[in-house]
Design a protein around this motif. Structure first.
Motif, PDB file in Angstrom:
ATOM      1  N   ARG A 144      -5.373   2.613  11.627  1.00 40.19           N
ATOM      2  CA  ARG A 144      -6.780   2.760  11.246  1.00 40.19           C
ATOM      3  C   ARG A 144      -6.985   2.513   9.754  1.00 40.19           C
ATOM      4  O   ARG A 144      -8.042   2.056   9.348  1.00 40.19           O
ATOM      5  CB  ARG A 144      -7.286   4.159  11.601  1.00 40.19           C
ATOM      6  CG  ARG A 144      -7.451   4.372  13.084  1.00 40.19           C
ATOM      7  CD  ARG A 144      -8.018   5.752  13.369  1.00 40.19           C
ATOM      8  NE  ARG A 144      -9.170   6.075  12.538  1.00 40.19           N
ATOM      9  CZ  ARG A 144     -10.439   5.967  12.928  1.00 40.19           C
ATOM     10  NH1 ARG A 144     -10.708   5.501  14.121  1.00 40.19           N
ATOM     11  NH2 ARG A 144     -11.426   6.312  12.122  1.00 40.19           N
ATOM     12  N   THR A 145      -5.968   2.810   8.951  1.00 40.72           N
ATOM     13  CA  THR A 145      -6.086   2.681   7.497  1.00 40.72           C
ATOM     14  C   THR A 145      -5.905   1.245   7.036  1.00 40.72           C
ATOM     15  O   THR A 145      -6.637   0.772   6.169  1.00 40.72           O
ATOM     16  CB  THR A 145      -5.038   3.577   6.798  1.00 40.72           C
ATOM     17  OG1 THR A 145      -5.204   4.910   7.263  1.00 40.72           O
ATOM     18  CG2 THR A 145      -5.193   3.540   5.308  1.00 40.72           C
ATOM     19  N   GLU A 146      -4.939   0.561   7.584  1.00 46.67           N
ATOM     20  CA  GLU A 146      -4.611  -0.795   7.143  1.00 46.67           C
ATOM     21  C   GLU A 146      -5.543  -1.817   7.773  1.00 46.67           C
ATOM     22  O   GLU A 146      -5.950  -1.682   8.918  1.00 46.67           O
ATOM     23  CB  GLU A 146      -3.161  -1.141   7.514  1.00 46.67           C
ATOM     24  CG  GLU A 146      -2.132  -0.231   6.888  1.00 46.67           C
ATOM     25  CD  GLU A 146      -1.942  -0.462   5.401  1.00 46.67           C
ATOM     26  OE1 GLU A 146      -2.605  -1.335   4.805  1.00 46.67           O
ATOM     27  OE2 GLU A 146      -1.123   0.248   4.812  1.00 46.67           O
ATOM     28  N   ARG A 147      -5.853  -2.858   7.019  1.00 43.71           N
ATOM     29  CA  ARG A 147      -6.725  -3.920   7.511  1.00 43.71           C
ATOM     30  C   ARG A 147      -5.964  -5.206   7.817  1.00 43.71           C
ATOM     31  O   ARG A 147      -6.403  -6.015   8.595  1.00 43.71           O
ATOM     32  CB  ARG A 147      -7.833  -4.207   6.490  1.00 43.71           C
ATOM     33  CG  ARG A 147      -8.716  -3.022   6.227  1.00 43.71           C
ATOM     34  CD  ARG A 147      -9.547  -2.704   7.464  1.00 43.71           C
ATOM     35  NE  ARG A 147     -10.368  -1.528   7.232  1.00 43.71           N
ATOM     36  CZ  ARG A 147     -10.457  -0.526   8.079  1.00 43.71           C
ATOM     37  NH1 ARG A 147      -9.800  -0.544   9.201  1.00 43.71           N
ATOM     38  NH2 ARG A 147     -11.211   0.505   7.816  1.00 43.71           N
ATOM     39  N   HIS A 153       4.957   5.387   4.997  1.00 41.93           N
ATOM     40  CA  HIS A 153       5.355   5.235   6.401  1.00 41.93           C
ATOM     41  C   HIS A 153       6.812   4.776   6.499  1.00 41.93           C
ATOM     42  O   HIS A 153       7.552   5.237   7.370  1.00 41.93           O
ATOM     43  CB  HIS A 153       4.404   4.238   7.081  1.00 41.93           C
ATOM     44  CG  HIS A 153       4.426   4.308   8.567  1.00 41.93           C
ATOM     45  ND1 HIS A 153       4.688   3.224   9.354  1.00 41.93           N
ATOM     46  CD2 HIS A 153       4.223   5.334   9.416  1.00 41.93           C
ATOM     47  CE1 HIS A 153       4.643   3.573  10.623  1.00 41.93           C
ATOM     48  NE2 HIS A 153       4.352   4.858  10.681  1.00 41.93           N
ATOM     49  N   ARG A 157      -0.510  -3.971  10.313  1.00 39.08           N
ATOM     50  CA  ARG A 157      -0.701  -3.375  11.634  1.00 39.08           C
ATOM     51  C   ARG A 157       0.464  -3.686  12.569  1.00 39.08           C
ATOM     52  O   ARG A 157       0.916  -2.820  13.317  1.00 39.08           O
ATOM     53  CB  ARG A 157      -2.005  -3.862  12.246  1.00 39.08           C
ATOM     54  CG  ARG A 157      -3.209  -3.281  11.564  1.00 39.08           C
ATOM     55  CD  ARG A 157      -4.475  -3.794  12.168  1.00 39.08           C
ATOM     56  NE  ARG A 157      -5.618  -3.106  11.579  1.00 39.08           N
ATOM     57  CZ  ARG A 157      -6.849  -3.279  11.982  1.00 39.08           C
ATOM     58  NH1 ARG A 157      -7.118  -4.109  12.972  1.00 39.08           N
ATOM     59  NH2 ARG A 157      -7.828  -2.624  11.413  1.00 39.08           N
ATOM     60  N   VAL A 190       0.282   3.702   1.896  1.00 38.37           N
ATOM     61  CA  VAL A 190       0.444   4.062   3.307  1.00 38.37           C
ATOM     62  C   VAL A 190       1.702   3.402   3.866  1.00 38.37           C
ATOM     63  O   VAL A 190       2.508   4.037   4.542  1.00 38.37           O
ATOM     64  CB  VAL A 190      -0.801   3.661   4.126  1.00 38.37           C
ATOM     65  CG1 VAL A 190      -0.574   3.863   5.611  1.00 38.37           C
ATOM     66  CG2 VAL A 190      -2.010   4.438   3.663  1.00 38.37           C
ATOM     67  N   ILE A 192      -2.684   6.590  12.607  1.00 37.87           N
ATOM     68  CA  ILE A 192      -3.364   6.756  11.313  1.00 37.87           C
ATOM     69  C   ILE A 192      -3.209   5.498  10.472  1.00 37.87           C
ATOM     70  O   ILE A 192      -4.168   5.009   9.872  1.00 37.87           O
ATOM     71  CB  ILE A 192      -2.822   8.000  10.576  1.00 37.87           C
ATOM     72  CG1 ILE A 192      -3.240   9.268  11.311  1.00 37.87           C
ATOM     73  CG2 ILE A 192      -3.304   8.020   9.122  1.00 37.87           C
ATOM     74  CD1 ILE A 192      -2.547  10.517  10.825  1.00 37.87           C
ATOM     75  N   ALA A 193      -1.995   4.966  10.431  1.00 38.92           N
ATOM     76  CA  ALA A 193      -1.743   3.762   9.635  1.00 38.92           C
ATOM     77  C   ALA A 193      -2.509   2.562  10.191  1.00 38.92           C
ATOM     78  O   ALA A 193      -3.002   1.735   9.424  1.00 38.92           O
ATOM     79  CB  ALA A 193      -0.245   3.461   9.592  1.00 38.92           C
ATOM     80  N   SER A 237       0.829  -1.188   0.000  1.00 39.56           N
ATOM     81  CA  SER A 237       0.000   0.000   0.000  1.00 39.56           C
ATOM     82  C   SER A 237       0.867   1.243   0.000  1.00 39.56           C
ATOM     83  O   SER A 237       2.020   1.224   0.423  1.00 39.56           O
ATOM     84  CB  SER A 237      -0.915  -0.004   1.222  1.00 39.56           C
ATOM     85  OG  SER A 237      -0.160   0.250   2.388  1.00 39.56           O
ATOM     86  N   HIS A 277       3.373  -1.418  11.528  1.00 40.46           N
ATOM     87  CA  HIS A 277       3.202  -0.018  11.931  1.00 40.46           C
ATOM     88  C   HIS A 277       3.361   0.158  13.436  1.00 40.46           C
ATOM     89  O   HIS A 277       3.981   1.117  13.893  1.00 40.46           O
ATOM     90  CB  HIS A 277       1.840   0.505  11.475  1.00 40.46           C
ATOM     91  CG  HIS A 277       1.706   0.618   9.994  1.00 40.46           C
ATOM     92  ND1 HIS A 277       2.587   1.324   9.201  1.00 40.46           N
ATOM     93  CD2 HIS A 277       0.795   0.104   9.141  1.00 40.46           C
ATOM     94  CE1 HIS A 277       2.224   1.249   7.937  1.00 40.46           C
ATOM     95  NE2 HIS A 277       1.132   0.506   7.875  1.00 40.46           N
TER      96      HIS A 277
END
Length: 182
Positions: free
Chosen positions: A155-158, A91, A163, A87, A152-153, A85, A166
């Motif tokens: 919350r964005t990544e699934r 990051h 996760r 993100v 933020i990451a 991604s 991050h």
């Protein structure tokens, strides 16, 4: 306390770099290389010091810029569309910048931290007026920024692999920041 923070920062950086390989959809080679570069640079700066911190900064900063350019270019984003991604790539690019800066900032505290009782401090080790707290302020900004970007990451990544990466990257940055601040 500083030794525990060093061990924690290295351990979380290792888990974060290793989690990139375990992400189900795969991550591109540049992202894995960035994670490995951060861990290797931190490990060297915190243990053996084979390379001076300024060399690690000189290697990590262009790598961060190249990774960010890859994330922003239309061809690079098409190539990485299936690999990860934006993100994650962004990051990692910011992580390279903060790691490079924190490695340099950790050297600003080294003379006081390692000087034995009865030794004479270096001539340039005295306080310099209003800028004497600048390394601690910058480290605090990097630590707070890592917490914010990590949240933020998260919350964005699934994906749990994303996760994990991050969260461990943010905690490693916070630990490095705490080394400078304390």
């Amino acid at each position: 306390m500083s030794e525990l923070l060093h061990v924690f920062a290295l351990a979380t950086a290792l888990v974060g770099a290793g989690s990139l390989i375990l992400i189900p959809r795969g991550v591109g080679l540049p992202e894995v290389a960035a994670g490995a570069l951060m861990f290797i640079g931190m490990a060297d700066a915190m243990t053996l010091s084979l390379l001076p911190p300024v060399v690690w900064f000189a290697v990590m900063l262009p790598a961060a810029l190249a990774l960010a350019a890859r994330c922003r270019s239309p061809r690079g984003s098409e190539a990485s569309a299936g690999a990860g991604s934006a993100v994650l790539t962004g990051h990692l690019a910011l992580g390279l910048v903060s790691t490079a800066a924190l490695i340099l900032l950790m050297t600003t505290i080294a003379p006081d931290a390692v000087s034995a009782p009865g030794t004479v401090a270096a001539p340039d080790a005295h306080a310099h007026g209003g800028g004497a707290m600048m390394p601690q302020v910058m480290a605090g900004a990097f630590g707070l920024g890592a917490i914010l970007l990590g949240a933020i990451a998260l919350r964005t990544e699934r994906s749990w692999g994303h996760r994990l990466h991050h969260a461990t990257m943010a905690s490693s940055t916070v630990a490095m920041s705490a080394i400078v601040i304390l």
